[in-house]
Design a protein around this motif. Sequence first.
Motif, PDB file in Angstrom:
ATOM      1  N   PHE A  52      42.043  67.308  58.456  1.00  0.00           N
ATOM      2  CA  PHE A  52      42.966  67.357  57.335  1.00  0.00           C
ATOM      3  C   PHE A  52      43.933  68.514  57.535  1.00  0.00           C
ATOM      4  O   PHE A  52      43.530  69.674  57.564  1.00  0.00           O
ATOM      5  CB  PHE A  52      42.210  67.534  56.016  1.00  0.00           C
ATOM      6  N   LEU A  53      45.213  68.184  57.674  1.00  0.00           N
ATOM      7  CA  LEU A  53      46.249  69.211  57.748  1.00  0.00           C
ATOM      8  C   LEU A  53      46.544  69.720  56.342  1.00  0.00           C
ATOM      9  O   LEU A  53      46.777  70.903  56.136  1.00  0.00           O
ATOM     10  CB  LEU A  53      47.503  68.648  58.406  1.00  0.00           C
ATOM     11  N   VAL A  58      43.229  56.524  47.942  1.00  0.00           N
ATOM     12  CA  VAL A  58      41.895  56.077  48.355  1.00  0.00           C
ATOM     13  C   VAL A  58      40.915  57.246  48.348  1.00  0.00           C
ATOM     14  O   VAL A  58      39.800  57.128  47.841  1.00  0.00           O
ATOM     15  CB  VAL A  58      41.942  55.418  49.763  1.00  0.00           C
ATOM     16  N   THR A  59      41.315  58.383  48.904  1.00  0.00           N
ATOM     17  CA  THR A  59      40.409  59.529  49.041  1.00  0.00           C
ATOM     18  C   THR A  59      40.379  60.437  47.819  1.00  0.00           C
ATOM     19  O   THR A  59      39.529  61.315  47.730  1.00  0.00           O
ATOM     20  CB  THR A  59      40.804  60.397  50.258  1.00  0.00           C
ATOM     21  N   GLY A  60      41.323  60.235  46.906  1.00  0.00           N
ATOM     22  CA  GLY A  60      41.404  61.126  45.751  1.00  0.00           C
ATOM     23  C   GLY A  60      42.037  62.462  46.090  1.00  0.00           C
ATOM     24  O   GLY A  60      41.856  63.447  45.366  1.00  0.00           O
ATOM     25  N   LEU A  61      42.791  62.522  47.195  1.00  0.00           N
ATOM     26  CA  LEU A  61      43.459  63.751  47.639  1.00  0.00           C
ATOM     27  C   LEU A  61      44.957  63.475  47.786  1.00  0.00           C
ATOM     28  O   LEU A  61      45.461  63.282  48.896  1.00  0.00           O
ATOM     29  CB  LEU A  61      42.876  64.236  48.973  1.00  0.00           C
ATOM     30  N   GLY A  89      42.131  54.791  69.574  1.00  0.00           N
ATOM     31  CA  GLY A  89      43.307  54.905  68.725  1.00  0.00           C
ATOM     32  C   GLY A  89      43.449  56.297  68.157  1.00  0.00           C
ATOM     33  O   GLY A  89      42.460  57.008  67.978  1.00  0.00           O
ATOM     34  N   GLU A  90      44.694  56.692  67.911  1.00  0.00           N
ATOM     35  CA  GLU A  90      45.001  57.976  67.297  1.00  0.00           C
ATOM     36  C   GLU A  90      46.073  57.733  66.253  1.00  0.00           C
ATOM     37  O   GLU A  90      46.902  56.835  66.417  1.00  0.00           O
ATOM     38  CB  GLU A  90      45.545  58.967  68.332  1.00  0.00           C
ATOM     39  N   ALA A  91      46.079  58.556  65.207  1.00  0.00           N
ATOM     40  CA  ALA A  91      47.096  58.383  64.169  1.00  0.00           C
ATOM     41  C   ALA A  91      47.228  59.660  63.353  1.00  0.00           C
ATOM     42  O   ALA A  91      46.311  60.488  63.317  1.00  0.00           O
ATOM     43  CB  ALA A  91      46.722  57.224  63.245  1.00  0.00           C
ATOM     44  N   THR A  92      48.366  59.768  62.714  1.00  0.00           N
ATOM     45  CA  THR A  92      48.561  60.737  61.644  1.00  0.00           C
ATOM     46  C   THR A  92      48.800  59.913  60.394  1.00  0.00           C
ATOM     47  O   THR A  92      49.664  59.032  60.383  1.00  0.00           O
ATOM     48  CB  THR A  92      49.770  61.657  61.922  1.00  0.00           C
ATOM     49  N   VAL A  93      47.998  60.157  59.376  1.00  0.00           N
ATOM     50  CA  VAL A  93      48.072  59.378  58.142  1.00  0.00           C
ATOM     51  C   VAL A  93      48.530  60.297  57.018  1.00  0.00           C
ATOM     52  O   VAL A  93      47.849  61.282  56.713  1.00  0.00           O
ATOM     53  CB  VAL A  93      46.701  58.742  57.802  1.00  0.00           C
ATOM     54  N   ASP A  94      49.686  59.954  56.427  1.00  0.00           N
ATOM     55  CA  ASP A  94      50.183  60.760  55.316  1.00  0.00           C
ATOM     56  C   ASP A  94      50.839  59.905  54.231  1.00  0.00           C
ATOM     57  O   ASP A  94      51.562  60.407  53.389  1.00  0.00           O
ATOM     58  CB  ASP A  94      51.152  61.832  55.819  1.00  0.00           C
ATOM     59  N   GLU A  95      50.563  58.620  54.255  1.00  0.00           N
ATOM     60  CA  GLU A  95      51.118  57.729  53.241  1.00  0.00           C
ATOM     61  C   GLU A  95      50.401  57.908  51.901  1.00  0.00           C
ATOM     62  O   GLU A  95      49.230  58.290  51.854  1.00  0.00           O
ATOM     63  CB  GLU A  95      51.015  56.263  53.691  1.00  0.00           C
ATOM     64  N   ALA A  96      51.089  57.609  50.827  1.00  0.00           N
ATOM     65  CA  ALA A  96      50.554  57.810  49.477  1.00  0.00           C
ATOM     66  C   ALA A  96      49.272  57.019  49.231  1.00  0.00           C
ATOM     67  O   ALA A  96      48.367  57.494  48.544  1.00  0.00           O
ATOM     68  CB  ALA A  96      51.614  57.453  48.438  1.00  0.00           C
TER      69      ALA A  96
END
Length: 152
Positions: A71-72, A44-47, A32-39
Amino acid sequence: MAVERMDHVGVIVEDLQAARAFFEELGLRAVGEATVDEAWAGRVTGLPGQRVELVMLQTPDGHSQLEVSRFLTPVDEAGPEAAPSNRLGIRHLAFVVSDLRGTLERLARLGFEPVGTVEDYRGIYLLCYVRGPEGIIVELAEQTGDPTGMLG
């Protein structure tokens, strides 16, 4: 309440394609591959505001996965550090391979060299550390004997 299973290990890299090529050369396959940019992810990560590209790689037996992420935003300004094998914290990933010397030859063609030497551990495993992409230490082990009671 007890842990049910270990799901995956996450590794952060700057060059996602090079890291993917390294782990695929070891025999893992992308599932699997993904781009994750949801709030929610930033919470979750504190970023907050994070944008991450990732690939999930699975071991051939299907029991373990490796999440390799880039991380972009935000970018880690410090960059990777090629820490020595005894640095505190998570220090290496370990994989059993069927042909250690052949694996080392293939990785060398990609520019990855052993940290030390290939050693025989009690006639049970041939072992070697390789410094993979971005300084990640990867232990490779070829089983050559019966591992029952190896730590005893």
